[in-house]
Design a protein around this motif. Sequence first.
Motif, PDB file in Angstrom:
ATOM      1  N   THR A 264    -114.013  22.126  -3.712  1.00  0.00           N
ATOM      2  CA  THR A 264    -113.181  20.957  -4.037  1.00  0.00           C
ATOM      3  C   THR A 264    -112.787  20.953  -5.507  1.00  0.00           C
ATOM      4  O   THR A 264    -113.624  20.908  -6.408  1.00  0.00           O
ATOM      5  CB  THR A 264    -113.835  19.607  -3.688  1.00  0.00           C
ATOM      6  N   HIS A 265    -111.492  21.052  -5.712  1.00  0.00           N
ATOM      7  CA  HIS A 265    -110.930  20.954  -7.056  1.00  0.00           C
ATOM      8  C   HIS A 265    -110.716  19.479  -7.404  1.00  0.00           C
ATOM      9  O   HIS A 265    -110.297  18.693  -6.563  1.00  0.00           O
ATOM     10  CB  HIS A 265    -109.559  21.643  -7.133  1.00  0.00           C
ATOM     11  N   ALA A 266    -110.981  19.140  -8.657  1.00  0.00           N
ATOM     12  CA  ALA A 266    -110.646  17.813  -9.171  1.00  0.00           C
ATOM     13  C   ALA A 266    -109.632  17.977 -10.299  1.00  0.00           C
ATOM     14  O   ALA A 266    -109.614  18.996 -10.982  1.00  0.00           O
ATOM     15  CB  ALA A 266    -111.896  17.109  -9.678  1.00  0.00           C
ATOM     16  N   VAL A 267    -108.781  16.981 -10.451  1.00  0.00           N
ATOM     17  CA  VAL A 267    -107.761  17.024 -11.503  1.00  0.00           C
ATOM     18  C   VAL A 267    -107.662  15.647 -12.153  1.00  0.00           C
ATOM     19  O   VAL A 267    -107.537  14.631 -11.461  1.00  0.00           O
ATOM     20  CB  VAL A 267    -106.377  17.429 -10.937  1.00  0.00           C
ATOM     21  N   ALA A 268    -107.752  15.615 -13.482  1.00  0.00           N
ATOM     22  CA  ALA A 268    -107.448  14.388 -14.227  1.00  0.00           C
ATOM     23  C   ALA A 268    -105.949  14.399 -14.514  1.00  0.00           C
ATOM     24  O   ALA A 268    -105.451  15.328 -15.150  1.00  0.00           O
ATOM     25  CB  ALA A 268    -108.244  14.338 -15.524  1.00  0.00           C
ATOM     26  N   VAL A 269    -105.266  13.383 -13.994  1.00  0.00           N
ATOM     27  CA  VAL A 269    -103.802  13.312 -14.098  1.00  0.00           C
ATOM     28  C   VAL A 269    -103.433  12.137 -14.999  1.00  0.00           C
ATOM     29  O   VAL A 269    -103.944  11.030 -14.830  1.00  0.00           O
ATOM     30  CB  VAL A 269    -103.174  13.112 -12.699  1.00  0.00           C
ATOM     31  N   HIS A 270    -102.580  12.398 -15.972  1.00  0.00           N
ATOM     32  CA  HIS A 270    -101.965  11.332 -16.760  1.00  0.00           C
ATOM     33  C   HIS A 270    -100.464  11.511 -16.598  1.00  0.00           C
ATOM     34  O   HIS A 270     -99.909  12.520 -17.030  1.00  0.00           O
ATOM     35  CB  HIS A 270    -102.375  11.429 -18.237  1.00  0.00           C
ATOM     36  N   ALA A 271     -99.810  10.553 -15.938  1.00  0.00           N
ATOM     37  CA  ALA A 271     -98.399  10.710 -15.575  1.00  0.00           C
ATOM     38  C   ALA A 271     -97.568   9.559 -16.126  1.00  0.00           C
ATOM     39  O   ALA A 271     -98.000   8.405 -16.098  1.00  0.00           O
ATOM     40  CB  ALA A 271     -98.254  10.776 -14.052  1.00  0.00           C
ATOM     41  N   ARG A 272     -96.376   9.902 -16.622  1.00  0.00           N
ATOM     42  CA  ARG A 272     -95.458   8.870 -17.117  1.00  0.00           C
ATOM     43  C   ARG A 272     -94.277   8.757 -16.156  1.00  0.00           C
ATOM     44  O   ARG A 272     -93.742   9.754 -15.687  1.00  0.00           O
ATOM     45  CB  ARG A 272     -94.964   9.222 -18.527  1.00  0.00           C
ATOM     46  N   PHE A 273     -93.872   7.490 -15.897  1.00  0.00           N
ATOM     47  CA  PHE A 273     -92.811   7.235 -14.931  1.00  0.00           C
ATOM     48  C   PHE A 273     -91.629   6.519 -15.571  1.00  0.00           C
ATOM     49  O   PHE A 273     -91.766   5.917 -16.652  1.00  0.00           O
ATOM     50  CB  PHE A 273     -93.374   6.400 -13.768  1.00  0.00           C
ATOM     51  N   ALA A 274     -90.488   6.583 -14.908  1.00  0.00           N
ATOM     52  CA  ALA A 274     -89.273   5.936 -15.427  1.00  0.00           C
ATOM     53  C   ALA A 274     -89.457   4.423 -15.493  1.00  0.00           C
ATOM     54  O   ALA A 274     -88.920   3.761 -16.386  1.00  0.00           O
ATOM     55  CB  ALA A 274     -88.072   6.288 -14.541  1.00  0.00           C
ATOM     56  N   ARG A 275     -90.210   3.874 -14.555  1.00  0.00           N
ATOM     57  CA  ARG A 275     -90.459   2.430 -14.510  1.00  0.00           C
ATOM     58  C   ARG A 275     -91.878   2.110 -14.950  1.00  0.00           C
ATOM     59  O   ARG A 275     -92.775   2.929 -14.767  1.00  0.00           O
ATOM     60  CB  ARG A 275     -90.268   1.934 -13.071  1.00  0.00           C
ATOM     61  N   PRO A 276     -92.112   0.909 -15.482  1.00  0.00           N
ATOM     62  CA  PRO A 276     -93.501   0.500 -15.718  1.00  0.00           C
ATOM     63  C   PRO A 276     -94.270   0.477 -14.391  1.00  0.00           C
ATOM     64  O   PRO A 276     -93.699   0.120 -13.351  1.00  0.00           O
ATOM     65  CB  PRO A 276     -93.375  -0.912 -16.304  1.00  0.00           C
ATOM     66  N   VAL A 277     -95.531   0.872 -14.438  1.00  0.00           N
ATOM     67  CA  VAL A 277     -96.357   0.931 -13.225  1.00  0.00           C
ATOM     68  C   VAL A 277     -97.721   0.310 -13.529  1.00  0.00           C
ATOM     69  O   VAL A 277     -98.478   0.834 -14.345  1.00  0.00           O
ATOM     70  CB  VAL A 277     -96.577   2.389 -12.768  1.00  0.00           C
ATOM     71  N   SER A 278     -98.016  -0.801 -12.880  1.00  0.00           N
ATOM     72  CA  SER A 278     -99.355  -1.364 -13.038  1.00  0.00           C
ATOM     73  C   SER A 278    -100.331  -0.585 -12.165  1.00  0.00           C
ATOM     74  O   SER A 278     -99.938   0.087 -11.208  1.00  0.00           O
ATOM     75  CB  SER A 278     -99.368  -2.843 -12.631  1.00  0.00           C
ATOM     76  N   ALA A 279    -101.628  -0.696 -12.498  1.00  0.00           N
ATOM     77  CA  ALA A 279    -102.647  -0.040 -11.668  1.00  0.00           C
ATOM     78  C   ALA A 279    -102.589  -0.575 -10.244  1.00  0.00           C
ATOM     79  O   ALA A 279    -102.749   0.170  -9.278  1.00  0.00           O
ATOM     80  CB  ALA A 279    -104.030  -0.265 -12.274  1.00  0.00           C
ATOM     81  N   LYS A 280    -102.307  -1.872 -10.121  1.00  0.00           N
ATOM     82  CA  LYS A 280    -102.245  -2.484  -8.791  1.00  0.00           C
ATOM     83  C   LYS A 280    -101.092  -1.904  -7.961  1.00  0.00           C
ATOM     84  O   LYS A 280    -101.248  -1.597  -6.773  1.00  0.00           O
ATOM     85  CB  LYS A 280    -102.066  -4.001  -8.969  1.00  0.00           C
ATOM     86  N   GLU A 281     -99.926  -1.755  -8.611  1.00  0.00           N
ATOM     87  CA  GLU A 281     -98.790  -1.155  -7.896  1.00  0.00           C
ATOM     88  C   GLU A 281     -99.086   0.287  -7.491  1.00  0.00           C
ATOM     89  O   GLU A 281     -98.776   0.718  -6.374  1.00  0.00           O
ATOM     90  CB  GLU A 281     -97.545  -1.168  -8.788  1.00  0.00           C
ATOM     91  N   ALA A 282     -99.654   1.041  -8.424  1.00  0.00           N
ATOM     92  CA  ALA A 282     -99.975   2.445  -8.119  1.00  0.00           C
ATOM     93  C   ALA A 282    -100.961   2.518  -6.966  1.00  0.00           C
ATOM     94  O   ALA A 282    -100.814   3.331  -6.048  1.00  0.00           O
ATOM     95  CB  ALA A 282    -100.551   3.131  -9.359  1.00  0.00           C
TER      96      ALA A 282
END
Lengths: 360, 360
Positions: A264-282
Amino acid sequence: MAAEPQSPGRRPTLALVGATGAVGTVMLSLLDERPDVWGEIRLVASARSAGKTLKVRGEDVVVRALAPEVFDGVDIAMFDVPDEVSAQWAPVAAERGAIAVDNSGAFRMDADVPLVVPEVNADALADRPRGIISNPNCTTLSMIVAVGALHREFGLESLFATSYQAASGAGQAGIDTLYDQLENVGGRRELGQTAGDVRKTIGEDALGPFPAPLALNVVPWAGSLKDGGWSSEELKIRNESRKILGMPALRVSATCVRVPVVTTHAVAVHARFARPVSAKEARAVLTGAPGVAVLDDPANGQFPTPADVVGTDPTWVGRIRQSPDDPHEVALFVCGDNLRKGAALNTLQIAETLVARGLV
Amino acid sequence: MAAEPQSPGRRPTLALVGATGAVGTVMLSLLDERPDVWGEIRLVASARSAGKTLKVRGEDVVVRALAPEVFDGVDIAMFDVPDEVSAQWAPVAAERGAIAVDNSGAFRMDADVPLVVPEVNADALADRPRGIISNPNCTTLSMIVAVGALHREFGLESLFATSYQAASGAGQAGIDTLYDQLENVGGRRELGQTAGDVRKTIGEDALGPFPAPLALNVVPWAGSLKDGGWSSEELKIRNESRKILGMPALRVSATCVRVPVVTTHAVAVHARFARPVSAKEARAVLTGAPGVAVLDDPANGQFPTPADVVGTDPTWVGRIRQSPDDPHEVALFVCGDNLRKGAALNTLQIAETLVARGLV
């Protein structure tokens, strides 16, 4: 991604090339577990393994030696073999009329070969000029289902990915090397205090497929050296993510690191989006996304770890956070079984989707 | 950062509070190894450890119990104790006329307490209204010397940091837990195939200070839960980096992950600068930076790994790459011994710099 056959009267013929390998073995168990849409299932391997008998759907099947004739009458041929074997034989399968679904790196960046993750870009299956479809690299696959789901909703702009990759990504030799090293260093409590102690105890001869000791260590290297000091694994994450998401100019920066985990591979992802994204929306988008399982309650110790999710199908996502400095940026911790979704499962899902969409 | 005494006629008196702990033990060996600028060295610990005899500079010293009087006549008191002990006793030492150099988290974000890494912001030592100086968190310290050197030259704009943190960051209990777990799972080659196998073998009672199994696993959690799902460790990297670099609005995003390594934290850093930075320029700056060692020749398997650099002083940097998508962005892989530079060494360097600058 379960599939129903399009014409119940004639079930398609499937060939599995590399049936006796590590990924082939996982594939056989997946074929037992998943809805059965197949007619004949033909097992193929190198001449060395030909003649062996393996169980498929509970029945004995004799492994055939790789040769042009084994593809006659085959609808879909799945390849779980080294790059050079795929490079030679996938076109042969296509010539004989099969659709080749290839899990090697041989064709992934070929403009005439679609690179497909069914949850993300299944539509790309329709256009396959060479009769070949590629399966992405296991590290890309460990995160792309989650990233793709967020992209559809919020519009991805840039991606940072740092991996915690399992030993089995380097095959059975990787697994054996890790266990052998752990037997050497496991009980030696004096280790880890002085530079080189772990290396001396393990011995330079016992590094196996890794360029440094993996037990009690992490190794910031996977693959081969490419321009600018990047590893091939890091560039695969960049180039494959761009191709799968259909974003040829996407900014992607990756650091790939091997860790002393079996599978099992794990990945720490930090991603930027065109729109603001709350943790709840994500979280809401990921919870509803096919192929994704959300486990995100750190107050109760709930987040995915490799050892807890190995052997399962979904892409597991936890630690969903919005950047306090940039409302467009979301951080995630993602885990995916590199032998299942990262290899056998995605290949089989491609084959099942071809059947379900009547593309065979 | 070796220091020469300013007035050879009167060497300053040093107190080491927490002399019998894990960091205190490393401190005693550092005091033996480094140029000796000290007069009396006084050892202090809890009442439980008082009366023990420890070797300092080859001579027996009896440990004294923590009490206001032990700080009388002390010039610098170094604290390697839990937050609550520092919170209570560092102000007492300051009242008695000592400069308190504190390695706990008690005062790091106090506006009247400088947070110092001598290679980066030694000038901040001069202004210390409370008579207290703080030592940063070990994970921040594992990378900030390298990041600070690049910032001075190129102007940092944003920082992504994902950690590979060692078990000893959780103290002796962390080390013991990792070894105990490795003894359980080390030779069991069937593990890693099914979700939960590792957890079942280790047992929920044997997780120690970690919220999930650490052997054959990685755990995306360190510290306590803060707003927005961030861990305290992740926010420390953000807030402490801002304070040390004097950039209160710096964009910092971190994911902290514990890995089955005994000692030495590693950090994958992706940093964006005001100016374009080639890998060659970054390498040149880092090669000339105090406290940094560059090991960056992946063609020959040369990059820092935790097991190879444990027990050494520098911040080790390798895998130096310029982003192919953004010429302002540089990626690094950094390793630093969390018990030396990450704790004891930086504290001692602060004390030595106070002496060298005549601030005592």
